[in-house]
Design an enzyme around this catalytic site. Sequence first.
Site, PDB file in Angstrom:
ATOM      1  N   CYS A   1      27.816  22.661  15.972  1.00  0.00           N
ATOM      2  CA  CYS A   1      28.927  22.343  15.064  1.00  0.00           C
ATOM      3  C   CYS A   1      28.996  20.832  14.842  1.00  0.00           C
ATOM      4  CB  CYS A   1      30.242  22.894  15.597  1.00  0.00           C
ATOM      5  SG  CYS A   1      30.705  22.228  17.194  1.00  0.00           S
TER       6      CYS A   1
ATOM      7  N   ASP B   1      27.189  28.413  22.062  1.00  0.00           N
ATOM      8  CA  ASP B   1      28.085  27.831  21.048  1.00  0.00           C
ATOM      9  C   ASP B   1      28.764  26.596  21.635  1.00  0.00           C
ATOM     10  OD1 ASP B   1      29.620  27.419  18.788  1.00  0.00           O
ATOM     11  OD2 ASP B   1      31.134  28.911  19.344  1.00  0.00           O
TER      12      ASP B   1
HETATM   13  N1  SAH Z   1      32.429  30.371  21.117  1.00  0.00           N
HETATM   14  C1  SAH Z   1      33.828  30.050  21.159  1.00  0.00           C
HETATM   15  C2  SAH Z   1      34.110  28.594  20.852  1.00  0.00           C
HETATM   16  C3  SAH Z   1      33.414  27.606  21.755  1.00  0.00           C
HETATM   17  S1  SAH Z   1      34.151  26.025  21.786  1.00  0.00           S
HETATM   18  C4  SAH Z   1      34.584  30.996  20.245  1.00  0.00           C
HETATM   19  O1  SAH Z   1      33.967  31.825  19.564  1.00  0.00           O
HETATM   20  O2  SAH Z   1      35.818  30.908  20.200  1.00  0.00           O
HETATM   21  C5  SAH Z   1      33.274  25.197  23.019  1.00  0.00           C
HETATM   22  C6  SAH Z   1      33.686  25.525  24.458  1.00  0.00           C
HETATM   23  O3  SAH Z   1      32.787  24.834  25.309  1.00  0.00           O
HETATM   24  C7  SAH Z   1      35.072  25.067  24.873  1.00  0.00           C
HETATM   25  O4  SAH Z   1      35.790  26.182  25.347  1.00  0.00           O
HETATM   26  C8  SAH Z   1      34.846  24.073  26.042  1.00  0.00           C
HETATM   27  O5  SAH Z   1      35.774  24.241  27.094  1.00  0.00           O
HETATM   28  C9  SAH Z   1      33.469  24.467  26.504  1.00  0.00           C
HETATM   29  N2  SAH Z   1      32.641  23.430  27.148  1.00  0.00           N
HETATM   30  C10 SAH Z   1      32.465  22.147  26.767  1.00  0.00           C
HETATM   31  N3  SAH Z   1      31.527  21.547  27.513  1.00  0.00           N
HETATM   32  C11 SAH Z   1      31.104  22.472  28.422  1.00  0.00           C
HETATM   33  C12 SAH Z   1      30.127  22.481  29.450  1.00  0.00           C
HETATM   34  N4  SAH Z   1      29.397  21.395  29.707  1.00  0.00           N
HETATM   35  N5  SAH Z   1      29.938  23.607  30.144  1.00  0.00           N
HETATM   36  C13 SAH Z   1      30.680  24.711  29.899  1.00  0.00           C
HETATM   37  N6  SAH Z   1      31.590  24.777  28.901  1.00  0.00           N
HETATM   38  C14 SAH Z   1      31.809  23.678  28.173  1.00  0.00           C
END
Ligand code: SAH
Length: 393
Positions: A337, A297
């Site tokens: 998204c 996600d």
């Molecule tokens: N699945 C979650 C929402 C995900 S939001 C839920 O159900 O609430 C996306 C997340 O990806 C954020 O927490 C952000 O910190 C993380 N993120 C962004 N880029 C990233 C990367 N390259 N590696 C790991 N995490 C990352």
Amino acid sequence: MKIIKLREGKERSLLRRHPWVFQGSIAKGGGDAGETVRVESHEGQFLAWAAFSPSSQIRVRAWSFDEAERIDEAFFARRVQRAVALRARLGIQSDGVRLIHGEADGLPGLIVDRYADTLSAQFLSAGVERWRDVIVRQLLAATGLQRLYERSDSGVRGLEGLPPRTGWLSGEGSTELAITEHGLSLGLDVALGHKTGYYLDQRDNRHRFAQLVRQFGCERVLNCYSYTGGFSVAALAGGAREVTSVDSSGPALDQARANLRRNGFDPAQQAFADADVNQFLRQALKDGRRFDAIVLDPPKFAPSAAHAERASRAYKDINRLGLKLLAPGGLLLTFSCSGGIGAELFHKIVAGAGHDAGVDAVILQRLEAAPDHPTTLCFPEGEYLKGLALVAN
Ligand code: SAH
């Protein structure tokens, strides 16, 4: 009343009740930031009452297509009440609910989420900024709540020439809250969390994941881009033996730990990795690890259609790695998204990833945002979250 006159032939989208007018469609007229203007066709026909945004590419956002309607406090009361009343009819299994979803609720630029007894709001356009006090009053009246926290710190405010702003607009106290979603307790912080505090759009997909984990008897679960662990909590609630949560944000992982604890799960069942997902997946492959269920996600890789190509490669990459890491018969929930990547394109990307991974999979279900994040017929651009539930052959 100031009048905005459109260029010849540019009235078509407003006639179809699409709420935006771009700067290039305007022949003459202007106004102050957020001022209500009357939009007319080149021939002088009434098209809409709208809010003017002097510094945005989206120069005008329509409030109403009804010439007899007045844009006043009663107008905002009606729109807010309509949005809140819709949510009350949706049978949402949570006290964390998106009450106002911008254009889809006839309030362009306004996002309001309810977390238990607290509202968390983003004012993202000059129009809602100008009417902020009125909107706050009407939100409190329509919900009967007293606490409203402002999270107008999204980058898109810059496009409207608006500075970031956060803090209590009504009430006070701790910004740490908890909601109960499909029977599971989730802590969040409206001041420190992403957006308004939490990702409510994935509510029903988290619940669906718990059901699928149970149905398929998944034991080892990997939750990529876990944020505060919503899908991790769902996995253990669905009977998984162990779950690994991967995110590059330390505070998000701390909250994820707290959320698993909150629901009474055994710390021995939980692992956390403060890491870049792409690197984590590559390392896991090298180490020969396999998972019975994986969630992907990621954040928005394509903010607009212009970024679609590079984003497509990024989506394909993580999906290829994810599919390779699945145990036979394993489950993949994969999402995008990005508004700039439509559902059809996303399915193609995942199909390409499967091809490269040498994995075929059955599409169990196409997934979307929960119904309190509606899309309207006149504003299909509002649709952003799409996903697939796949089971590897
Ligand atoms: N699945 C979650 C929402 C995900 S939001 C839920 O159900 O609430 C996306 C997340 O990806 C954020 O927490 C952000 O910190 C993380 N993120 C962004 N880029 C990233 C990367 N390259 N590696 C790991 N995490 C990352």
